[in-house]
Design a protein around this motif. Structure first.
Motif, mmCIF file in Angstrom:
data_model
loop_
_atom_site.group_PDB
_atom_site.id
_atom_site.type_symbol
_atom_site.label_atom_id
_atom_site.label_comp_id
_atom_site.label_asym_id
_atom_site.label_seq_id
_atom_site.Cartn_x
_atom_site.Cartn_y
_atom_site.Cartn_z
ATOM 1 N N ALA A 1 45.746 50.291 28.932
ATOM 2 C CA ALA A 1 44.607 49.526 29.441
ATOM 3 C C ALA A 1 45.067 48.416 30.373
ATOM 4 O O ALA A 1 44.375 48.034 31.301
ATOM 5 N N ARG A 2 46.249 47.928 30.133
ATOM 6 C CA ARG A 2 46.696 46.788 30.926
ATOM 7 C C ARG A 2 46.960 47.152 32.383
ATOM 8 O O ARG A 2 47.005 46.282 33.236
ATOM 9 N N GLU A 3 47.097 48.449 32.634
ATOM 10 C CA GLU A 3 47.312 48.859 34.024
ATOM 11 C C GLU A 3 46.156 48.420 34.913
ATOM 12 O O GLU A 3 46.332 48.169 36.097
ATOM 13 N N ILE A 4 44.978 48.367 34.327
ATOM 14 C CA ILE A 4 43.818 47.924 35.108
ATOM 15 C C ILE A 4 44.051 46.501 35.609
ATOM 16 O O ILE A 4 43.740 46.165 36.748
ATOM 17 N N PHE A 5 44.606 45.690 34.750
ATOM 18 C CA PHE A 5 44.854 44.313 35.151
ATOM 19 C C PHE A 5 45.993 44.193 36.142
ATOM 20 O O PHE A 5 46.172 43.160 36.760
ATOM 21 N N GLU A 6 46.787 45.245 36.226
ATOM 22 C CA GLU A 6 47.890 45.177 37.174
ATOM 23 C C GLU A 6 47.509 45.689 38.551
ATOM 24 O O GLU A 6 48.280 45.573 39.490
ATOM 25 N N ALA A 7 46.302 46.225 38.645
ATOM 26 C CA ALA A 7 45.870 46.751 39.941
ATOM 27 C C ALA A 7 45.531 45.605 40.883
ATOM 28 O O ALA A 7 45.470 44.451 40.487
ATOM 29 N N GLN A 8 45.295 45.979 42.127
ATOM 30 C CA GLN A 8 44.935 44.967 43.107
ATOM 31 C C GLN A 8 43.467 44.612 42.975
ATOM 32 O O GLN A 8 42.657 45.433 42.568
ATOM 33 N N ALA A 9 43.165 43.399 43.309
ATOM 34 C CA ALA A 9 41.763 42.997 43.312
ATOM 35 C C ALA A 9 41.462 42.375 44.656
ATOM 36 O O ALA A 9 41.799 41.232 44.907
ATOM 37 N N VAL B 1 42.525 53.624 37.599
ATOM 38 C CA VAL B 1 43.237 53.008 38.718
ATOM 39 C C VAL B 1 43.677 54.124 39.646
ATOM 40 O O VAL B 1 44.210 55.133 39.204
ATOM 41 N N GLU B 2 43.401 53.927 40.910
ATOM 42 C CA GLU B 2 43.779 54.959 41.879
ATOM 43 C C GLU B 2 44.727 54.356 42.894
ATOM 44 O O GLU B 2 44.613 53.177 43.240
ATOM 45 N N GLU B 3 45.624 55.167 43.317
ATOM 46 C CA GLU B 3 46.562 54.640 44.295
ATOM 47 C C GLU B 3 46.111 55.029 45.682
ATOM 48 O O GLU B 3 45.903 56.211 45.977
ATOM 49 N N LYS B 4 45.891 54.036 46.509
ATOM 50 C CA LYS B 4 45.458 54.306 47.878
ATOM 51 C C LYS B 4 46.397 53.586 48.808
ATOM 52 O O LYS B 4 46.448 52.364 48.822
ATOM 53 N N GLY B 5 47.131 54.356 49.518
ATOM 54 C CA GLY B 5 48.035 53.749 50.493
ATOM 55 C C GLY B 5 48.985 52.742 49.885
ATOM 56 O O GLY B 5 49.147 51.636 50.396
ATOM 57 N N GLY B 6 49.524 53.087 48.743
ATOM 58 C CA GLY B 6 50.504 52.209 48.122
ATOM 59 C C GLY B 6 49.895 51.091 47.308
ATOM 60 O O GLY B 6 50.581 50.417 46.572
ATOM 61 N N GLU B 7 48.575 50.882 47.440
ATOM 62 C CA GLU B 7 47.946 49.826 46.658
ATOM 63 C C GLU B 7 47.141 50.426 45.524
ATOM 64 O O GLU B 7 46.447 51.420 45.696
ATOM 65 N N LYS B 8 47.261 49.830 44.402
ATOM 66 C CA LYS B 8 46.483 50.308 43.269
ATOM 67 C C LYS B 8 45.122 49.619 43.283
ATOM 68 O O LYS B 8 45.036 48.407 43.409
ATOM 69 N N ALA B 9 44.083 50.443 43.185
ATOM 70 C CA ALA B 9 42.741 49.862 43.185
ATOM 71 C C ALA B 9 41.979 50.333 41.950
ATOM 72 O O ALA B 9 42.199 51.432 41.451
ATOM 73 N N ILE B 10 41.104 49.474 41.480
ATOM 74 C CA ILE B 10 40.288 49.835 40.321
ATOM 75 C C ILE B 10 39.125 50.672 40.795
ATOM 76 O O ILE B 10 38.438 50.315 41.752
ATOM 77 N N VAL B 11 38.934 51.813 40.165
ATOM 78 C CA VAL B 11 37.783 52.632 40.550
ATOM 79 C C VAL B 11 36.975 53.012 39.323
ATOM 80 O O VAL B 11 37.473 53.032 38.199
ATOM 81 N N ASN B 12 35.722 53.297 39.614
ATOM 82 C CA ASN B 12 34.819 53.737 38.558
ATOM 83 C C ASN B 12 35.142 55.180 38.222
ATOM 84 O O ASN B 12 35.256 56.018 39.109
ATOM 85 N N THR C 1 27.905 39.358 25.862
ATOM 86 C CA THR C 1 27.562 39.949 27.152
ATOM 87 C C THR C 1 28.798 40.415 27.910
ATOM 88 O O THR C 1 28.694 40.837 29.047
ATOM 89 N N MET C 2 29.964 40.335 27.276
ATOM 90 C CA MET C 2 31.183 40.809 27.933
ATOM 91 C C MET C 2 31.062 42.296 28.256
ATOM 92 O O MET C 2 30.474 43.058 27.494
ATOM 93 N N ALA C 3 31.667 42.674 29.384
ATOM 94 C CA ALA C 3 31.663 44.091 29.733
ATOM 95 C C ALA C 3 32.629 44.828 28.813
ATOM 96 O O ALA C 3 33.745 44.367 28.574
ATOM 97 N N PHE C 4 32.183 45.936 28.311
ATOM 98 C CA PHE C 4 32.992 46.715 27.381
ATOM 99 C C PHE C 4 33.454 47.980 28.102
ATOM 100 O O PHE C 4 32.635 48.798 28.512
ATOM 101 N N ILE C 5 34.756 48.102 28.266
ATOM 102 C CA ILE C 5 35.273 49.126 29.176
ATOM 103 C C ILE C 5 36.360 49.937 28.487
ATOM 104 O O ILE C 5 37.197 49.391 27.752
ATOM 105 N N ILE C 6 36.351 51.236 28.755
ATOM 106 C CA ILE C 6 37.436 52.082 28.293
ATOM 107 C C ILE C 6 38.256 52.462 29.526
ATOM 108 O O ILE C 6 37.683 52.855 30.540
ATOM 109 N N GLU D 1 36.567 40.818 39.382
ATOM 110 C CA GLU D 1 36.440 41.992 40.244
ATOM 111 C C GLU D 1 35.690 43.110 39.513
ATOM 112 O O GLU D 1 34.758 43.701 40.030
ATOM 113 N N ILE D 2 36.125 43.341 38.285
ATOM 114 C CA ILE D 2 35.499 44.406 37.499
ATOM 115 C C ILE D 2 34.026 44.121 37.307
ATOM 116 O O ILE D 2 33.169 44.989 37.442
ATOM 117 N N ASN D 3 33.715 42.857 37.041
ATOM 118 C CA ASN D 3 32.311 42.510 36.846
ATOM 119 C C ASN D 3 31.506 42.697 38.109
ATOM 120 O O ASN D 3 30.337 43.049 38.054
#
Lengths: 384, 507, 371, 73
Positions: A138-146, A195-206, A127-132, A155-157
């Motif tokens: 890919a690791r950049e996603i984990f480096e974003a802010q949550a 990952v999108e940069e918003k105001g200096g913070e990296k955020a995970i986006v769909n 049941t793990m989420a499978f994400i591209i 957060e992703i879930n």
């Protein structure tokens, strides 16, 4: 006599208990894995990034933190085992919730390897989420802010759980991906994140959906198209559908809240020609009126519905055509539908399904039923 | 020397050789010899006013009989009544016309006299007569009839058995006024000579079980019986099983209800509890007010007790198994917090759990033994030391304390099953630490195999639980309304199964 | 020694548990993908035929053990040889079950635990069951069977939201042949293994009805097997269901109700422990009862249970080289292996029995007419 | 090694629980059958520890089946 037996049983268990409860693992002896990102290194090895829940600093107040651990290896399993040498207790997969795969890995055609690795072991869950990831690594996603949680995977879930209230995201647990991946006449899709940069913070986006053809990633579609895809795939559980009521005036929009939707794909075969009909039945509620759309009464509502239907129809048909032309990947499972409903036809054409698919005639016939219109009888207008 | 040998032989055979002769002095001397060194033994010689040659002797043990009764009903008539010359009719005349006691009996057996004295009866000997009288004026102090402390009820009778078998017998008899109610007496214990009544309802009780009970009772060969527990251990079916196959009750209403079901009651003198036979597993979960209160409530309570039983034996084992083998079964947030709580605790979970269970049992025992006044301190100490200090000091983790608390709490709901529960709990913890949930489940399977294999006086222990007959559920998991229970339990009462007329409830 | 007696209902429970056996995790007929229900129905139909043979043998000689019947029918020597075949089959089957047991637990959870520990645990439970006697075991089964059924129904109903009826389609895409072959496999395992239940039926109560026992159990057991297989198919889809070794387990993994009720796949293991134990105990009963008969009852079967069981546990450790061989064997070769025991021998026995019984009644008639 | 240890533990248990009573009751047939089976078990357990790979009965059956039924592969 029974006493002797009981004694013996106890005596028998004692050496076993002491000589090693073989799988005995205290919670503190485990690194609780929350998510995993799969990349390539420059030299073509697998680079795994593990997000591990860090509980060592956790007292009564502070929250769970996460740490990122990297490991390299020629195969995934080797890489996963290489982590052990890094002064970290054994990774425990049972609570991992996300697998993020980089574009590189996905498009290199080794996705089957990843799935096999995840399914063969007993620990990772289907049941793990499978994400591209649409980022480079890919690791950049984990480096974003949550912002919501300290652990990115959680957060992703949460983002994916919200899929229910917004139709623009497609949620693909590993099992669904494998089902589509292994099914005849269907191409797999997966959630795409960026990952999108918003105001200096990296955020995970769909960022919509990743499209596979066979075992290769062939492209991405944006969130707007993902909503349309969800209509075709019968994935709508809620969300908003915006209708432009006047083609000239872009301001004139209404928002329909999707209450319930049911999609059926009807294949028909006549005179050696296969065609698909997508039947959609959606119940909506009128939620917002933009611009100055006039409506009042039964008839107006009906007309609104018709406009929405027409828009959805053209959107779906355009989208399907785009997929047919650009990707040639049967992400809608048309082939599967044919296989299930017209097995004889499938038997004839499953060898050249790719070509059949790209020339397939697809019509959409949505029916939109407006169930209610909120609390207002008619739009609020400025008084004269 | 002779005397010592005498007592020595007494210990083994316990048959004293008193042969009553015609000489009063000789007879009394024999008793004196037996009771030598016992200053509580009273010998009182009397003679009749009118007829001084009619000499009597009263023998008893101090304090065991009512003085007024002896004075007014025995001594006074013996001294004052005009006795015919030559005391014709001998002791029969005394028994029939002089003694004013309802319980007097003529015996020629010296041994019987001796036993009577020991039991607190009064022996009367007469000169020139080789027979004596046993007069029952037993008068030691009884505890008053009180509500039993261990079987409290919400509703229902408030009286419980007392130590006197006579009183107990009457309490049962009062509830079942039928000649079918039989009390068969036995004397158990070489020294204690404890009176035991086997009580059953003729025509309802199963004769096979009854004869089995007598067979086992007659096989008992001990020096003394102090409590029902002694006897039940001797007549148990599976001596090594931790489970009881004989039940006990402190309440006469329960005893009477059991008799009506066809069960057999054993009353033991000196014990405020009665043994009920046969005892089936479900009786652990039945309390008597189940039958007096609303049946929905009673059924719910009964289910609660069963769930508690399962919980109390499995909770620590499952906890250990989950924490050491099946981490995936714990929801992620919970696992994170448990993991954080366990951080820094030096002991493995199994050891920690067993340790804390042990501490809990100590606290339970302490709570039972200490005087009430200190009890408060103990609980404060326990709460403070274990609840806060131990957790803060990272000796134990907080989740274990919660689990042990649940275990202890659920264990207290069925106090009668305490003994097996402690053993099972420990076994399941070990199994859980050994093979995880599979170990726990193996343990449970083996437990129920054991339970299914047990029998109580020939009746399978789990007969009602493992029945495939849906109607047998009505007094196990739930308590069905009384009008449903038309039949007595099959295996207990052989014949005569019908319990009541055809009544459907309502009007 | 009083004769042990089990009631009709207890026999039904035991046989139903026997039929479910290890199928609760192995899954039957998943090879035939979306046609698994046809496969199972076909297998049940075949089983219904062969069950008639089994029940008839018992009904012809009520109150007699199968080994005694064989002695009566074939004479002391040949009867004993045939008995030996049955005993060997029961013995072998029990070790297969123990192996399944151990492989499954090792695969899903206790991967580092030596196999012998798990196999011996299962073995000791079977031993204890038979040691206490058949009646006790029947009572135990009567307690645990409802629990097992409850778990099967619970997990099945919880997987309903993930079930997709489209997975049934297309029907018979690959033609009838694979379905038929699958049905033969499903017939051999688990349905026709009920031949090993015949020794237990020797203890059926006097007024018991072997036909009723066999057919009710076929219905109950078959339904449960069907439920388990369909659950895997509907939840996982045909492709993945046929891919997984333990498809039933994988299907239950999917359950997630509101992020709260999830990860309950251990309930599948519970079902398997119960049903596997029933099956292995019944096999053990069949083999020790037979050995006891071979020793002309000079040795109680309860005494024999432990050493025979120990050998069984040991055989389980090397009966297959690895899990792959186990599955291959179960799917491909087992049906051929089991054919003589499940079909050939019972049919021969029945034919001989029919002749003997006819001859006996005729003789009886002649005798009475001569009088 | 675990196998051997477990087998020995079980065997000792069996001897205490079953074999000694059989000996006392002089049920010689049962006694020798029992002991024989135990010996076989111990021998098998030792062989399993000594041998690298036990011969696997499923393989033999497979060969026989292929021979009899004439299966391919």
């Amino acid at each position: 006599m029974k006493k002797v037996l009981v004694c013996l049983l106890i005596l028998g268990f004692i050496p076993m208990i002491f000589s090693g409860c073989w799988n005995y693992k205290e919670v503190t002896q485990l690194s609780l894995l929350a998510g995993i990102a799969i990349d390539y290194t420059d030299s073509g090895e697998f680079l795994l990034t593990f997000e591990v829940a860090d509980l060592h600093e956790m007292g009564e107040k502070s929250q769970v933190k996460s740490v990122l651990v990297e490991a390299k290896g020629q195969t995934l399993f080797e890489a996963a085992r290489n982590v052990i040498s890094k002064s970290l207790p054994k990774l425990y997969w049972g609570h991992a919730t996300t697998v993020i795969i980089s574009q590189d890995v996905a498009s290199s055609g080794r996705i089957a390897e990843v799935i096999d690795f995840l399914c063969r072991d007993a620990e990772p869950r289907l049941t793990m989420a499978f994400i591209i990831s649409q980022t480079k690594m890919a690791r950049e996603i984990f480096e974003a802010q949550a912002p919501a949680s300290e652990i990115r995977s959680t957060e992703i879930n949460e983002i994916l759980d919200d899929a229910g209230s917004q139709s623009k995201i497609v949620s693909t647990p590993l099992i669904d991906f494998i089902k589509a991946f292994s099914a005849k006449g269907q191409s797999a899709i997966a959630t795409a994140l960026n990952v999108e940069e918003k105001g200096g913070e990296k955020a995970i986006v769909n960022s919509g959906t990743a499209i596979f053809k066979k075992e290769k990633l062939v492209g991405f579609i944006n969130p707007e198209d993902t909503a349309i895809l969800n209509f075709v795939l019968d994935n709508i559980k809620g969300g908003v559908y915006v209708v432009k009521t006047d083609p000239e005036n872009a301001e004139k929009k209404i928002s329909l809240e999707l209450l319930k939707s049911k999609t059926r794909i009807k294949p028909s075969y006549a005179e050696g020609k296969l065609s698909m009909e997508i039947l959609i039945e959606t119940s909506v509620a009128l939620n917002e009126i933009g611009g100055s759309v006039e409506y009042e009464g039964e008839e107006a509502i009906r007309i609104l519905g018709q406009k929405a239907e027409a828009q959805l129809k053209s959107q779906i048909e355009d989208f399907v055509r785009k997929v047919q032309r650009e990707y040639g990947a049967d992400i809608f499972g048309f082939g599967q539908t044919v296989y299930k409903n017209l097995p004889q036809v499938w038997r004839e054409m499953h060898d050249e399904w790719d070509t059949v698919f790209s020339e397939l005639e697809v019509t959409a016939n949505p029916i939109i039923v407006i169930k209610h219109a909120g609390l207002l009888r008619k739009p609020i207008k400025p008084g004269d | 020397m002779d005397n010592q040998q005498n007592t020595h032989t007494d210990l083994n055979t316990y048959d004293v050789s008193i042969t009553l002769g015609s000489s009063l002095d000789d007879n009394v001397q024999q008793f004196r010899t037996l009771f030598q060194g016992d200053d509580t033994f009273i010998v009182r010689f009397l003679s009749n006013q009118q007829c001084p040659e009619a000499r009597f002797c009263i023998l008893y043990i101090e304090g065991m009989l009512k003085d007024e009764v002896i004075n007014e009903s025995v001594i006074q008539p013996l001294i004052q009544t005009v006795l015919p010359r030559k005391t014709e009719g001998g002791i029969d005349h005394i028994l029939q016309e002089v003694i004013l006691s309802n319980q007097a009996e003529k015996v020629s057996d010296g041994n019987r006299l001796f036993q009577g004295i020991l039991r607190g009866e009064c022996a009367l000997l007469m000169d020139n007569c080789s027979e004596g009288l046993v007069i029952n004026a037993i008068g030691w102090q009884n505890r008053g009839i009180q509500e039993p402390v261990n079987e409290q009820v919400l509703r229902g009778p408030r009286e419980g058995f007392v130590e006197s078998i006579i009183v107990n017998q009457t309490m049962i008899r009062r509830r079942l006024a039928t000649p079918k109610l039989k009390f068969v007496s036995r004397l158990l214990g070489k020294h204690s000579k404890t009176k035991v009544y086997v009580c059953y309802l003729e025509g309802v009780a199963n004769h096979q079980i009854l004869s089995e009970v007598f067979r086992r009772l007659d096989k008992i060969d001990v020096d003394g019986v102090m409590d029902a527990g002694n006897i039940s251990e001797y007549i148990k079916d599976a001596p090594y099983s931790p489970f009881e196959t004989t039940g006990i009750t402190e309440r006469p209403d329960v005893a009477a209800a059991d008799l009506l079901e066809g069960r057999i009651i054993i009353l033991i003198d000196g014990t405020p509890v009665a043994i009920t036979l046969p005892f089936l597993f479900e009786e652990y979960f039945q309390t008597d007010d189940d039958y007096y209160i609303n049946y929905y409530f009673a059924s719910f309570n009964r289910l609660l007790r069963m769930v508690s039983f399962i919980l109390t034996i499995t909770a620590p084992g499952v906890y250990v198994a989950l924490l050491t083998y099946h981490h995936e079964l714990i929801p992620s947030p919970l696992l994170f917090s448990i993991s954080a709580a366990r951080e820094g605790v030096p002991f493995p979970t199994v050891v920690e759990t067993i340790f804390l269970l042990f501490i809990f049992e100590i606290m339970r025992e302490v709570g039972m033994r200490v005087p009430m006044t200190v009890g408060q301190t103990i609980s404060i100490l326990g709460a403070l030391v274990l609840g806060t200090a131990a957790v803060d000091a990272r000796i134990v983790s907080a989740p274990v304390i919660i689990v042990v608390a649940i275990t202890g709490l659920t264990g207290l709901i069925t106090p009668r099953i305490k003994a097996p529960v402690i053993i099972l709990r420990l076994m399941l913890v070990l199994m859980g630490g050994f093979m995880g949930l599979f170990g726990v489940f193996f343990g449970i399977i083996a437990l129920f195999q054991h339970l299914c294999g047990l029998r109580s006086f020939g009746v399978p222990y789990m007969i009602e639980f493992s029945s495939l007959n849906p109607s047998d559920i009505k007094d196990t998991f739930i308590r069905a309304p009384h009008w449903f229970m038309k039949k007595r339990p099959t295996f207990i009462s052989g014949r005569n199964r019908t319990r009541q007329g055809n009544w459907k409830g309502g009007t | 020694m009083t004769k042990e007696v089990i009631s009709n209902k207890q026999a039904i429970v035991l046989l139903s548990g026997f039929i479910i056996g290890s199928t609760s995790i192995l899954g039957v007929g998943t090879n035939t993908k979306q046609d698994v229900w046809i496969t199972l129905l076909l297998a049940m139909a075949l089983a219904a035929v062969i069950y008639f043979v089994y029940a008839r043998i018992i009904a012809l000689y009520p109150g007699m053990n199968i080994y005694e019947i064989l002695d009566v029918l074939f004479g002391k020597v040949l009867g004993k040889i045939i008995s030996l075949c049955f005993i060997g089959y029961a013995f072998y089957l029990q070790s297969l079950i123990l192996r399944n047991f151990a492989e499954f637990i090792r695969a899903i959870s206790l991967s580092e635990t030596p196999m012998c520990v798990i196999a011996f645990c299962g073995m000791l439970l079977s031993f204890y069951a038979i040691r206490e006697g058949l009646e006790v075991f029947a009572r135990w089964a009567a307690m645990f069977f409802p629990i097992m059924v409850f778990f099967v129904l619970l997990t099945t109903s919880l997987t309903l939201p993930w079930s997709d009826l489209n997975n049934f389609k297309p029907i018979l895409f690959n033609g009838f042949k694979p379905v038929f072959e699958g049905a033969l496999s499903a017939f051999a395992f688990p349905f026709a293994e009920a031949v090993l239940f015949i020794p237990t039926m020797g203890s059926l109560q006097q007024k018991g009805n072997p036909y009723k026992v066999y057919y009710t159990s076929l219905l109950i057991g078959g339904t449960l097997v069907m439920l388990v297989s369909l659950r895997s198919l509907l939840v996982l889809g045909p492709e993945i269901a046929s891919l997984q070794y333990y498809s039933s387990y994988a299907a239950v993994q999917i359950i997630n109700l509101g992020n709260f009720l999830q990860r309950i796949e251990v309930s599948v293991s519970i079902v398997f422990l119960i049903s596997g134990l029933m099956k292995s105990s019944m096999c053990l009963y069949a083999s020790v009862k037979g050995i006891s008969h071979l020793l002309s009852y000079k040795m109680d079967y309860k005494t024999l249970a432990l050493p025979v069981n120990l050998l069984c546990g040991l055989l389980a450790l090397f009966v297959y080289k690895n899990a792959m061989q186990m599955f291959e064997w179960a799917e491909v070769y087992y049906k051929y292996f089991a054919f003589p025991f499940q079909v050939a021998l019972p049919i021969i026995t029945l034919i001989v029995a029919e002749f003997k019984v006819r001859a006996r009644t005729q003789n009886g008639n002649q005798a009475s007419s001569e009088e | 090694m675990t196998t051997l240890i477990m087998v020995i533990i079980i065997c000792v248990g069996m001897i205490i629980v079953d074999v000694i009573p059989l000996y006392k009751n002089q049920q010689w047939l049962s006694f020798f059958v029992y002991l024989g089976l135990l010996t076989v078990a111990i021998v098998v357990a030792i062989t399993m520890d000594v041998c690298f790979q036990m011969p696997c009965p499923a393989d033999w059956f497979k060969k026989i089946i292929i021979l009899i039924w004439g299966l391919e592969d």
